[in-house]
Motif scaffolding. Structure first.
Motif, PDB file in Angstrom:
ATOM      1  N   VAL A 122      78.316  17.619 -35.207  1.00 55.76           N
ATOM      2  CA  VAL A 122      79.194  19.131 -35.866  1.00 55.76           C
ATOM      3  C   VAL A 122      77.497  20.141 -35.122  1.00 55.76           C
ATOM      4  CG1 VAL A 122      80.704  19.024 -37.742  1.00 55.76           C
ATOM      5  CG2 VAL A 122      77.487  19.158 -38.278  1.00 55.76           C
ATOM      6  N   ASP A 123      78.392  21.644 -35.160  1.00 57.68           N
ATOM      7  CA  ASP A 123      77.462  22.442 -34.291  1.00 57.68           C
ATOM      8  C   ASP A 123      75.644  22.689 -35.575  1.00 57.68           C
ATOM      9  OD1 ASP A 123      76.837  24.761 -31.979  1.00 57.68           O
ATOM     10  OD2 ASP A 123      77.061  25.718 -34.048  1.00 57.68           O
ATOM     11  N   SER A 124      74.551  23.261 -34.981  1.00 58.83           N
ATOM     12  CA  SER A 124      73.864  23.231 -36.000  1.00 58.83           C
ATOM     13  C   SER A 124      73.697  24.602 -36.788  1.00 58.83           C
ATOM     14  CB  SER A 124      72.054  23.703 -35.453  1.00 58.83           C
ATOM     15  OG  SER A 124      72.629  24.473 -34.396  1.00 58.83           O
ATOM     16  N   LYS A 125      74.534  25.083 -36.222  1.00 60.30           N
ATOM     17  CA  LYS A 125      75.093  25.911 -37.599  1.00 60.30           C
ATOM     18  C   LYS A 125      75.850  26.288 -38.605  1.00 60.30           C
ATOM     19  CE  LYS A 125      77.548  29.250 -35.228  1.00 60.30           C
ATOM     20  NZ  LYS A 125      78.061  31.021 -34.854  1.00 60.30           N
ATOM     21  N   ILE A 126      76.607  25.340 -38.554  1.00 55.72           N
ATOM     22  CA  ILE A 126      77.770  24.651 -39.433  1.00 55.72           C
ATOM     23  C   ILE A 126      76.738  23.564 -40.171  1.00 55.72           C
ATOM     24  CG2 ILE A 126      79.829  23.074 -39.618  1.00 55.72           C
ATOM     25  CD1 ILE A 126      80.954  24.395 -37.104  1.00 55.72           C
ATOM     26  N   ASN A 127      76.203  22.388 -39.409  1.00 58.41           N
ATOM     27  CA  ASN A 127      75.525  21.531 -39.728  1.00 58.41           C
ATOM     28  C   ASN A 127      74.046  22.053 -40.981  1.00 58.41           C
ATOM     29  OD1 ASN A 127      73.973  18.820 -39.680  1.00 58.41           O
ATOM     30  ND2 ASN A 127      72.539  19.480 -38.759  1.00 58.41           N
ATOM     31  N   ASP A 128      73.994  23.177 -40.992  1.00 62.02           N
ATOM     32  CA  ASP A 128      73.007  24.574 -41.598  1.00 62.02           C
ATOM     33  C   ASP A 128      73.352  24.284 -42.911  1.00 62.02           C
ATOM     34  OD1 ASP A 128      71.029  23.643 -39.938  1.00 62.02           O
ATOM     35  OD2 ASP A 128      71.304  25.661 -38.794  1.00 62.02           O
ATOM     36  N   ARG A 129      74.965  25.332 -42.750  1.00 60.89           N
ATOM     37  CA  ARG A 129      75.904  25.494 -43.661  1.00 60.89           C
ATOM     38  C   ARG A 129      76.121  23.808 -44.586  1.00 60.89           C
ATOM     39  NH1 ARG A 129      78.015  30.793 -43.174  1.00 60.89           N
ATOM     40  NH2 ARG A 129      78.200  30.927 -45.187  1.00 60.89           N
TER      41      ARG A 129
END
Length: 47
Positions: free
Chosen positions: A7-14
């Motif tokens: 998954v995209d890092s931004k989504i991974n952070d969420r």
């Protein structure tokens, strides 16, 4: 068999934030697949 999800890092952070909060509320660790399933359930509930 392990599941590999990219998954995209931004989504991974969420997802990480969600897992941390869910773990605090549940009093146990929450797996990535549990977090993804919970998010998918919430997203699909509105459909």
């Amino acid at each position: 068999m392990p599941i590999n999800i990219r998954v995209d890092s931004k989504i991974n952070d969420r997802l990480r934030d969600f897992r941390d909060e869910a773990g605090r509320r549940l009093g146990r660790s929450v797996s990535v697949i549990e977090a993804i399933n919970a998010c998918a359930h919430v997203m699909n509930k509105g459909l």
